[in-house]
Every structure is written in C-alpha cells, then in structure tokens.
Design a protein around this motif. Structure first.
Motif, PDB file in Angstrom:
ATOM      1  N   VAL A 104     -52.509   2.724  42.689  1.00 12.21           N
ATOM      2  CA  VAL A 104     -51.835   4.021  43.128  1.00 12.21           C
ATOM      3  C   VAL A 104     -50.364   4.027  42.514  1.00 12.21           C
ATOM      4  CG1 VAL A 104     -50.990   5.036  45.243  1.00 12.21           C
ATOM      5  CG2 VAL A 104     -53.346   4.107  45.248  1.00 12.21           C
ATOM      6  N   ILE A 108     -50.441   7.655  40.728  1.00 14.07           N
ATOM      7  CA  ILE A 108     -50.332   8.590  41.705  1.00 14.07           C
ATOM      8  C   ILE A 108     -49.805  10.006  41.352  1.00 14.07           C
ATOM      9  CG2 ILE A 108     -48.037   7.898  42.542  1.00 14.07           C
ATOM     10  CD1 ILE A 108     -50.629   8.903  44.752  1.00 14.07           C
ATOM     11  N   THR A 142     -53.523   9.390  48.781  1.00 13.56           N
ATOM     12  CA  THR A 142     -54.167   8.144  48.859  1.00 13.56           C
ATOM     13  C   THR A 142     -55.487   8.045  49.501  1.00 13.56           C
ATOM     14  OG1 THR A 142     -52.769   7.673  50.638  1.00 13.56           O
ATOM     15  CG2 THR A 142     -51.875   7.050  48.691  1.00 13.56           C
ATOM     16  N   LEU A 145     -58.082   8.884  46.963  1.00 14.04           N
ATOM     17  CA  LEU A 145     -58.173   7.904  46.039  1.00 14.04           C
ATOM     18  C   LEU A 145     -58.974   6.551  46.660  1.00 14.04           C
ATOM     19  CD1 LEU A 145     -54.729   7.850  44.445  1.00 14.04           C
ATOM     20  CD2 LEU A 145     -56.766   8.485  43.177  1.00 14.04           C
ATOM     21  N   GLY A 198     -56.928   3.797  52.167  1.00 14.92           N
ATOM     22  CA  GLY A 198     -55.918   5.065  51.634  1.00 14.92           C
ATOM     23  C   GLY A 198     -55.033   5.618  52.828  1.00 14.92           C
TER      24      GLY A 198
END
Length: 207
Positions: A104, A108, A142, A145, A198
């Motif tokens: 991340v 990101i 997040t 992801l 996440g």
C-alpha cells in the motif's frame, strides 16, 4: 619525550581511522539500504491492528464452517487444537498484514489515480465511488486493495499451501489445489480478512 610523541602520533591516527573489515566493505550497500529505510511506526501499528482484526474474522468464518478446519490450521504450527488454531490465525493475520502495508505504501497513489480515472468514465462507478472517496478516500482505497489481497492470500494459502503441508508434513491426503467446499470457504474467509485488514488499516491512518 619527542620520540614518544612521534611514536604515539601515527598510532593515534591509525586508531582513529582503522581499515574497514572486508565483510563491512562487501556489505556496505546493504547497510546503506537498511539505514535509508524509513519505518513509520503508525503504519506498523495499523498493519498489526488490521491483521489481528482480520485474523479474528477469518478464524470465525472457518470455525463456523468446520471446527476441525481451524484445528488443521493450528496443526501447521504444531498445535492441532482449537486454541492453537485461533492463535495461528492471529499470527498469520499479522504476518500477512506486513507485506500489505509495504504494498500500500508503494502503490496507493497510482491506485487512487486509476480509481478516479475509472469513476470519471463510468457514471455508475462515479455515483458509488465519488461520495466514498470524498468522505474517506484512503480507507475506501485500502479496503478495496485489501479485498483483492485477501483473495490472493486465500488462493495461495487455502488452496495450495495448506494441502501441500498436510500431504508432506502430516501424511494427510489432499487434492492440490484444494478445490473443495472447504478450500473455497477458506478463500472466502481470507477475502473477509483482507477487507477487514484494509478497513482497519485505512481508518487508523486516516483518522
């Protein structure tokens, strides 16, 4: 006295600047790389908290499906009990959370840009994603992801790694990949783990 000063001068200089040992010279690039790494304590805390929360969710799903399945997870660590399985899930949750944090941190910005680009091209996505991104951009990203990461972990661990370990280390016959209901439940459990990881990770960093 002059001789003493002259003799101690070079020795003092050599002690102040000794020759580097060969291993230090060979490993100098590695040492420089390690020293240049910036570890954000808050990111580690977020990863650990997310890993524990996700590990709890995954363990709960696995146990609700089959109590013996959670014991088999514990058996991987030499503790084929209910408590051993839960502790193993917590440990795996934290272990798998650390690579997620590194991923991340490095990707990101690019991922957010892609999400914004997709939402600008699709009106349905725009209606769904734009309010979420405006309200909580990091957490929304997040969590997305994390869901993908959890599916990948589930496929690797539940469908491939676990049956290999059971067959090789414990002599339990298992299909590889483990495309049974139990294996697919494991993938779902780890997908929930990833989403929870996440979500918690993003919330801690964002707020």
């Amino acid at each position: 006295m002059a001789d003493t000063d002259a003799s101690t001068g070079p020795d003092a200089g050599s002690n102040a600047d000794p020759d580097e040992p060969p291993y230090r010279v060979a490993l100098a690039p590695l040492f420089e790389t390690i020293e240049s790494l910036e570890i954000d304590a808050r990111e580690i805390e977020a990863a650990v908290a997310g890993g524990l929360a996700g590990g709890f969710q995954a363990a709960l799903v696995i146990q609700l499906y089959d109590t013996d399945a959670i014991r088999r997870v514990g058996a991987v660590f030499g503790a084929p009990t209910l408590d051993g399985g839960w502790l193993a899930m917590f440990a795996l949750g934290v272990l798998f959370a650390l690579p997620f944090s590194l991923f991340v941190s490095s990707s990101i910005d690019a991922f957010v840009s892609k999400v914004m680009l997709l939402s600008s091209r699709n009106e349905y996505l725009r209606k769904v994603l734009v309010p979420l991104l405006q309200r909580s951009a990091l957490t929304t990203t997040t969590m997305g992801l994390g869901n993908g990461y959890g599916v990948a972990v589930g496929v690797c661990f539940s469908l491939i790694a676990m049956p290999i370990w059971l067959a090789v280390a414990m002599g339990v016959p298992a299909a590889i990949p483990n495309l049974t209901v139990g294996g697919l439940v494991g993938v779902v459990a780890w997908a929930i783990y990833g989403g929870t990881l996440g979500l918690v990770y993003g919330l801690i960093l964002e707020y």
